[in-house]
Design an enzyme around this catalytic site. Structure first.
Site, PDB file in Angstrom:
ATOM      1  N   TRP A  51     139.463  81.458 -13.250  1.00 12.99           N
ATOM      2  CA  TRP A  51     140.730  81.324 -13.978  1.00 12.99           C
ATOM      3  C   TRP A  51     141.025  79.876 -14.352  1.00 12.99           C
ATOM      4  O   TRP A  51     142.054  79.306 -13.987  1.00 12.99           O
ATOM      5  CB  TRP A  51     141.870  81.907 -13.135  1.00 12.99           C
ATOM      6  CG  TRP A  51     141.841  83.388 -12.970  1.00 12.99           C
ATOM      7  CD1 TRP A  51     140.762  84.212 -13.109  1.00 12.99           C
ATOM      8  CD2 TRP A  51     142.950  84.242 -12.627  1.00 12.99           C
ATOM      9  NE1 TRP A  51     141.129  85.523 -12.868  1.00 12.99           N
ATOM     10  CE2 TRP A  51     142.467  85.562 -12.568  1.00 12.99           C
ATOM     11  CE3 TRP A  51     144.288  84.021 -12.355  1.00 12.99           C
ATOM     12  CZ2 TRP A  51     143.289  86.662 -12.258  1.00 12.99           C
ATOM     13  CZ3 TRP A  51     145.102  85.105 -12.039  1.00 12.99           C
ATOM     14  CH2 TRP A  51     144.612  86.407 -12.002  1.00 12.99           C
ATOM     15  N   ASP A  74     121.335  71.858 -28.134  1.00 15.63           N
ATOM     16  CA  ASP A  74     121.513  73.312 -28.204  1.00 15.63           C
ATOM     17  C   ASP A  74     120.814  73.943 -27.001  1.00 15.63           C
ATOM     18  O   ASP A  74     119.589  73.965 -26.920  1.00 15.63           O
ATOM     19  CB  ASP A  74     120.929  73.843 -29.519  1.00 15.63           C
ATOM     20  CG  ASP A  74     121.123  75.348 -29.643  1.00 15.63           C
ATOM     21  OD1 ASP A  74     121.594  75.989 -28.674  1.00 15.63           O
ATOM     22  OD2 ASP A  74     120.788  75.880 -30.719  1.00 15.63           O
ATOM     23  N   LYS A  96     125.877  85.222 -15.588  1.00  9.65           N
ATOM     24  CA  LYS A  96     126.133  84.114 -14.657  1.00  9.65           C
ATOM     25  C   LYS A  96     125.408  84.359 -13.322  1.00  9.65           C
ATOM     26  O   LYS A  96     124.885  83.426 -12.715  1.00  9.65           O
ATOM     27  CB  LYS A  96     127.630  83.926 -14.430  1.00  9.65           C
ATOM     28  CG  LYS A  96     128.431  83.529 -15.667  1.00  9.65           C
ATOM     29  CD  LYS A  96     128.089  82.177 -16.269  1.00  9.65           C
ATOM     30  CE  LYS A  96     128.635  81.020 -15.519  1.00  9.65           C
ATOM     31  NZ  LYS A  96     128.481  79.731 -16.255  1.00  9.65           N
ATOM     32  N   GLY A 139     134.118  71.335 -23.852  1.00 17.39           N
ATOM     33  CA  GLY A 139     134.806  72.476 -23.213  1.00 17.39           C
ATOM     34  C   GLY A 139     135.914  71.988 -22.288  1.00 17.39           C
ATOM     35  O   GLY A 139     136.188  70.782 -22.200  1.00 17.39           O
ATOM     36  N   TYR A 141     128.950  89.106 -19.188  1.00 14.88           N
ATOM     37  CA  TYR A 141     129.165  87.695 -18.819  1.00 14.88           C
ATOM     38  C   TYR A 141     128.865  87.483 -17.333  1.00 14.88           C
ATOM     39  O   TYR A 141     128.109  86.577 -16.960  1.00 14.88           O
ATOM     40  CB  TYR A 141     130.611  87.300 -19.147  1.00 14.88           C
ATOM     41  CG  TYR A 141     131.051  85.985 -18.562  1.00 14.88           C
ATOM     42  CD1 TYR A 141     130.659  84.772 -19.121  1.00 14.88           C
ATOM     43  CD2 TYR A 141     131.881  85.954 -17.434  1.00 14.88           C
ATOM     44  CE1 TYR A 141     131.073  83.561 -18.571  1.00 14.88           C
ATOM     45  CE2 TYR A 141     132.300  84.757 -16.885  1.00 14.88           C
ATOM     46  CZ  TYR A 141     131.888  83.559 -17.450  1.00 14.88           C
ATOM     47  OH  TYR A 141     132.302  82.367 -16.903  1.00 14.88           O
ATOM     48  N   VAL A 159     136.325  72.017 -18.814  1.00 13.01           N
ATOM     49  CA  VAL A 159     135.907  71.191 -17.680  1.00 13.01           C
ATOM     50  C   VAL A 159     135.165  69.954 -18.189  1.00 13.01           C
ATOM     51  O   VAL A 159     135.389  68.834 -17.716  1.00 13.01           O
ATOM     52  CB  VAL A 159     135.022  72.000 -16.705  1.00 13.01           C
ATOM     53  CG1 VAL A 159     134.445  71.098 -15.624  1.00 13.01           C
ATOM     54  CG2 VAL A 159     135.820  73.148 -16.087  1.00 13.01           C
ATOM     55  N   TYR A 185     128.220  75.353 -12.898  1.00 14.53           N
ATOM     56  CA  TYR A 185     129.409  76.144 -12.624  1.00 14.53           C
ATOM     57  C   TYR A 185     129.124  77.624 -12.840  1.00 14.53           C
ATOM     58  O   TYR A 185     128.521  78.017 -13.836  1.00 14.53           O
ATOM     59  CB  TYR A 185     130.569  75.714 -13.529  1.00 14.53           C
ATOM     60  CG  TYR A 185     130.911  74.258 -13.395  1.00 14.53           C
ATOM     61  CD1 TYR A 185     131.500  73.767 -12.234  1.00 14.53           C
ATOM     62  CD2 TYR A 185     130.622  73.360 -14.421  1.00 14.53           C
ATOM     63  CE1 TYR A 185     131.806  72.413 -12.107  1.00 14.53           C
ATOM     64  CE2 TYR A 185     130.927  72.004 -14.303  1.00 14.53           C
ATOM     65  CZ  TYR A 185     131.512  71.549 -13.142  1.00 14.53           C
ATOM     66  OH  TYR A 185     131.811  70.208 -13.016  1.00 14.53           O
ATOM     67  N   THR A 218     131.010  81.719 -11.603  1.00 12.31           N
ATOM     68  CA  THR A 218     132.286  82.399 -11.793  1.00 12.31           C
ATOM     69  C   THR A 218     132.563  83.478 -10.748  1.00 12.31           C
ATOM     70  O   THR A 218     131.619  84.038 -10.174  1.00 12.31           O
ATOM     71  CB  THR A 218     132.284  83.061 -13.189  1.00 12.31           C
ATOM     72  OG1 THR A 218     133.454  83.857 -13.329  1.00 12.31           O
ATOM     73  CG2 THR A 218     131.080  83.965 -13.390  1.00 12.31           C
ATOM     74  N   ASP A 219     133.834  83.791 -10.568  1.00  9.96           N
ATOM     75  CA  ASP A 219     134.232  84.930  -9.729  1.00  9.96           C
ATOM     76  C   ASP A 219     133.722  86.247 -10.320  1.00  9.96           C
ATOM     77  O   ASP A 219     133.641  87.256  -9.608  1.00  9.96           O
ATOM     78  CB  ASP A 219     135.766  84.998  -9.642  1.00  9.96           C
ATOM     79  CG  ASP A 219     136.391  85.189 -11.015  1.00  9.96           C
ATOM     80  OD1 ASP A 219     136.493  84.191 -11.748  1.00  9.96           O
ATOM     81  OD2 ASP A 219     136.734  86.332 -11.361  1.00  9.96           O
TER      82      ASP A 219
HETATM   83  N1  LIG Z   1     137.145  79.433 -18.273  1.00  8.73           N
HETATM   84  C1  LIG Z   1     137.271  80.083 -17.114  1.00  8.73           C
HETATM   85  O1  LIG Z   1     138.292  80.722 -16.811  1.00  8.73           O
HETATM   86  C2  LIG Z   1     136.137  80.049 -16.129  1.00  8.73           C
HETATM   87  C3  LIG Z   1     136.248  80.797 -14.947  1.00  8.73           C
HETATM   88  C4  LIG Z   1     135.199  80.759 -14.022  1.00  8.73           C
HETATM   89  C5  LIG Z   1     134.088  79.998 -14.276  1.00  8.73           C
HETATM   90  N2  LIG Z   1     133.993  79.295 -15.445  1.00  8.73           N
HETATM   91  C6  LIG Z   1     132.781  78.521 -15.669  1.00  8.73           C
HETATM   92  O2  LIG Z   1     133.145  77.145 -15.703  1.00  8.73           O
HETATM   93  C7  LIG Z   1     132.292  76.424 -16.586  1.00  8.73           C
HETATM   94  C8  LIG Z   1     133.143  75.617 -17.553  1.00  8.73           C
HETATM   95  O3  LIG Z   1     133.978  76.529 -18.257  1.00  8.73           O
HETATM   96  P1  LIG Z   1     134.933  76.049 -19.428  1.00  8.73           P
HETATM   97  O4  LIG Z   1     136.063  77.015 -19.505  1.00  8.73           O
HETATM   98  O5  LIG Z   1     135.183  74.592 -19.288  1.00  8.73           O
HETATM   99  O6  LIG Z   1     133.973  76.287 -20.683  1.00  8.73           O
HETATM  100  P2  LIG Z   1     134.384  76.264 -22.225  1.00  8.73           P
HETATM  101  O7  LIG Z   1     135.680  75.563 -22.412  1.00  8.73           O
HETATM  102  O8  LIG Z   1     134.248  77.657 -22.745  1.00  8.73           O
HETATM  103  O9  LIG Z   1     133.253  75.338 -22.851  1.00  8.73           O
HETATM  104  C9  LIG Z   1     131.965  75.780 -22.943  1.00  8.73           C
HETATM  105  C10 LIG Z   1     131.192  74.803 -23.794  1.00  8.73           C
HETATM  106  O10 LIG Z   1     129.876  75.343 -23.915  1.00  8.73           O
HETATM  107  C11 LIG Z   1     129.326  74.765 -25.061  1.00  8.73           C
HETATM  108  N3  LIG Z   1     128.299  75.577 -25.706  1.00  8.73           N
HETATM  109  C12 LIG Z   1     128.431  76.787 -26.291  1.00  8.73           C
HETATM  110  N4  LIG Z   1     127.256  77.161 -26.844  1.00  8.73           N
HETATM  111  C13 LIG Z   1     126.382  76.146 -26.597  1.00  8.73           C
HETATM  112  C14 LIG Z   1     125.020  75.913 -26.941  1.00  8.73           C
HETATM  113  N5  LIG Z   1     124.292  76.822 -27.618  1.00  8.73           N
HETATM  114  N6  LIG Z   1     124.451  74.762 -26.540  1.00  8.73           N
HETATM  115  C15 LIG Z   1     125.145  73.841 -25.844  1.00  8.73           C
HETATM  116  N7  LIG Z   1     126.444  73.986 -25.503  1.00  8.73           N
HETATM  117  C16 LIG Z   1     127.053  75.133 -25.882  1.00  8.73           C
HETATM  118  C17 LIG Z   1     130.442  74.599 -26.079  1.00  8.73           C
HETATM  119  O11 LIG Z   1     130.169  73.373 -26.696  1.00  8.73           O
HETATM  120  P3  LIG Z   1     130.685  72.978 -28.195  1.00  8.73           P
HETATM  121  O12 LIG Z   1     132.181  73.036 -28.093  1.00  8.73           O
HETATM  122  O13 LIG Z   1     130.144  71.606 -28.391  1.00  8.73           O
HETATM  123  O14 LIG Z   1     130.135  74.001 -29.153  1.00  8.73           O
HETATM  124  C18 LIG Z   1     131.704  74.619 -25.217  1.00  8.73           C
HETATM  125  O15 LIG Z   1     132.462  73.431 -25.366  1.00  8.73           O
HETATM  126  C19 LIG Z   1     131.391  77.476 -17.240  1.00  8.73           C
HETATM  127  O16 LIG Z   1     130.173  77.536 -16.549  1.00  8.73           O
HETATM  128  C20 LIG Z   1     132.122  78.777 -17.024  1.00  8.73           C
HETATM  129  O17 LIG Z   1     131.254  79.885 -16.966  1.00  8.73           O
HETATM  130  C21 LIG Z   1     134.989  79.287 -16.362  1.00  8.73           C
END
Ligand SMILES: NC(=O)c1ccc[n+]([C@@H]2O[C@H](COP(=O)([O-])OP(=O)(O)OC[C@H]3O[C@@H](n4cnc5c(N)ncnc54)[C@H](OP(=O)(O)O)[C@@H]3O)[C@@H](O)[C@H]2O)c1
Length: 319
Positions: A163, A49, A142, A24, A138, A26, A112, A114-115
């Site tokens: 974001w 998983d 969280k 992902g 969502y 981060v 992690y 979220t807002d």
């Molecule tokens: N994106 C935002 O704007 C945002 C905002 C606020 C908070 N956050 C929080 O920040 C953290 C990191 O976010 P991010 O944007 O880096 O996340 P991301 O890019 O969406 O990556 C999430 C990862 O979760 C993995 N995943 C999905 N299903 C899974 C499963 N069944 N078992 C194991 N892994 C699984 C995926 O792995 P695979 O690719 O290997 O399938 C994916 O790479 C999260 O907790 C998110 O809630 C994000």
């Protein structure tokens, strides 16, 4: 081979870090930062998983990490509205199981959030003392994850982010650039306020926190919920405009401000996503750079674009 200087840079000589979500935004940045400098057990959904409780327990017990960084999540906010069971499995059940296993091993969990645990109705930035009241599945998942971790009594650091974007992968920055390549104008929401934060800045902060943890007495390391975002505030329209200013030399598309309600078929999102990072700064003694500085750093890695034709609506899928 880990050299002494690299190890002392991380300060984590004998630390084993279990990273989930390593593909992902981060997770990728954290994995890259740590490459060759720490013992990181990187897992994506193929290796572990997180919807399978027994698999999580077995994996963590075999890995015996000192720190678990949980960067995995069900992040598609709109898809979550129709897949609440999968969303809760990943965002609420898995973090609690990780916390229980961390507690068992006396390991630190960094998780992690979220807002979007807030409804966005507050006129000021949210603090850690504000009550959660999510608007969508969502956000509810969280918030449930946060509560479950707290009930596990595990030593856990919950960092609420907002974001997030990066130069790679599928995210809002990439969507804006993809559409801008082929359009003369983009319509972007101008009524949600937040602090766009690069995945890399979160990975760096996480690395720094782990170093602090490694150099402190475990029992004295501060745990709990903290807000961690870039400094400053803007809208998606402001972010898109700044991004295109930085990446387009000629025929830059027009960025038209629109209201979020025009995307009526999607999950509701908070109008105010601003999080006060005062508690984090006071506790850990550092803060993230402004959203403009972060965007400048990420933009420097992107190719300079020329313009195109047409009109596109930007829709933000990710968390
Ligand atoms: N994106 C935002 O704007 C945002 C905002 C606020 C908070 N956050 C929080 O920040 C953290 C990191 O976010 P991010 O944007 O880096 O996340 P991301 O890019 O969406 O990556 C999430 C990862 O979760 C993995 N995943 C999905 N299903 C899974 C499963 N069944 N078992 C194991 N892994 C699984 C995926 O792995 P695979 O690719 O290997 O399938 C994916 O790479 C999260 O907790 C998110 O809630 C994000």
């Amino acid at each position: 081979m880990l050299t002494r200087s690299l190890l002392s840079h991380w300060g984590i000589n004998l630390m084993r870090i279990l990273l989930t979500g390593s593909n992902g935004q981060v997770g990728t940045e954290f994995r890259k930062l740590g490459q060759g400098t720490a013992e990181i057990i990187s897992t994506g959904s193929r290796e572990l998983d997180l919807t399978r409780e027994e698999e999580i327990r077995r994996f963590v017990r075999d890995a015996k990490p000192d720190v678990i960084v949980n960067a995995a999540s069900f992040s598609d906010v709109d898809a979550a509205e129709r897949n609440w069971d999968a969303c809760f499995a990943l965002n609420a059940m898995a973090p609690v199981v990780l916390a229980e296993e961390a507690h068992r091993l006396d390991a630190l969990l960094i998780h992690y959030s979220t807002d979007q645990v807030f409804d966005g109705s507050k006129s000021e930035p949210y603090t850690e003392k504000d009550r959660t009241s999510p608007l969508n599945v969502y956000g509810a998942s969280k918030a449930a994850g946060e509560q479950g971790i707290a009930s596990s009594f595990a030593p856990a650091l919950i960092l609420r982010l907002s974001w997030i974007y990066s130069a790679q992968g599928d995210n809002i920055l990439r969507s804006i650039l993809r559409l801008a390549k082929h359009s003369s104008e983009l319509q972007v929401a101008n009524d949600q306020v937040g602090a766009p934060t690069s995945a890399r800045s979160i990975a760096r902060a996480t690395e720094r926190l782990i170093r602090m943890y490694a150099n402190s007495r475990k029992t004295q390391f501060p745990t709990g919920i903290y807000h961690l975002t870039a400094e400053g505030a803007t809208t998606w329209h402001g972010f898109a405009s700044a991004l295109l200013d930085a990446t387009f030399r000629q025929r830059k598309p027009l960025v038209i401000p629109i209201a979020t309600t025009e995307h009526s078929s999607f999950a509701r999102r908070p109008r105010n996503s601003l999080l006060s990072c005062q508690k984090f700064m006071t506790t850990f003694g550092f803060q993230l750079a402004s959203w403009q500085q972060q965007l400048e750093e990420v933009s420097a890695e992107l190719p300079v674009e020329t313009g195109a034709a047409g009109s596109e609506l930007i829709h933000h899928d990710e968390a």
